[in-house]
Design a protein around this motif. Sequence first.
Motif, PDB file in Angstrom:
ATOM      1  N   GLU A   1      36.259  40.229  35.677  1.00 13.15           N
ATOM      2  CA  GLU A   1      37.041  40.758  36.895  1.00 13.15           C
ATOM      3  C   GLU A   1      37.538  42.010  36.494  1.00 13.15           C
ATOM      4  O   GLU A   1      37.381  42.967  37.278  1.00 13.15           O
TER       5      GLU A   1
ATOM      6  N   LEU B   1      30.485  37.073  38.815  1.00 17.08           N
ATOM      7  CA  LEU B   1      31.927  36.438  38.992  1.00 17.08           C
ATOM      8  C   LEU B   1      31.847  35.345  39.641  1.00 17.08           C
ATOM      9  O   LEU B   1      32.494  34.222  39.250  1.00 17.08           O
TER      10      LEU B   1
ATOM     11  N   GLU C   1      37.841  36.629  33.156  1.00 11.93           N
ATOM     12  CA  GLU C   1      38.751  37.736  33.012  1.00 11.93           C
ATOM     13  C   GLU C   1      37.974  39.073  32.720  1.00 11.93           C
ATOM     14  O   GLU C   1      38.105  40.055  33.245  1.00 11.93           O
TER      15      GLU C   1
END
Length: 261
Positions: free
Chosen positions: A43, A76, A40
Amino acid sequence: LGLGAGSRGKRLGIAEITLVPGGSGVSDASAAGVLSEKVERTERRLAAVRKQLAEARDEGARARARRRLEHVQDQLAELKAQLAAATAEGAGPRHPLSNALRPLGADVPDDDATLRLVEAAKADVAALERGERAARYEGPYVGSVPCRGCHAEQYAQWAGTPHAHAYDALVREQRQLDRDCYACHVTGAHDEAGPRSPTAVHGLEDVGCENCHGPGRDHVADPKAARMRRAPDEATCRQCHGGPRDAGRFDYATYLPRVRH
């Protein structure tokens, strides 16, 4: 496994394994949660970098943003792969493992033998860094002093904030040459175009104007042609604040007024 003691020696990792009948190997329930949080945060960083790329005003800024974008995209992808592996179901039951982090605050006394090892390690780190031949930094960051000529009021306000003395905190703890620490106490180190080592930060000590507003060399040369970022977004702050670095104390709405000018 997501087993660890946190970062920067601030916590003690305590592992507990619950044995189950017929179990084989261990499953780390906490790993998935930790990895989910990292996904998270990454992102959010990716969204911030994409915004920076979209708002870049010249090719140099676009090139730097593209490099950051590729770097964060790779991070990521790796984190998502780790999360998939951590949540994959195996054959048969496993012994659940949990990892708790016990904060090591002032109420926990230092162990003398361990403290001596830490001090010796810091001395070794400093010696290794000083042995590195640091190239003179000539990138897009210039430090906060050049900003004072045109922005005296803003400079004075910044000079009264903890950001303006962030490097002193490292010096007091003899960690100014620690690669795990220096980036959040100097200017530009989170940018690939910024200083790449603790020995290359001369003139960029402390959390300066450019950490929030972007590199300023082009702006100093031609203020009208090269505009600065007016205000940082939350993702910019979270490069150093939030997460394990300050035990989750960071709140953007609360912190921002302390440095706004």
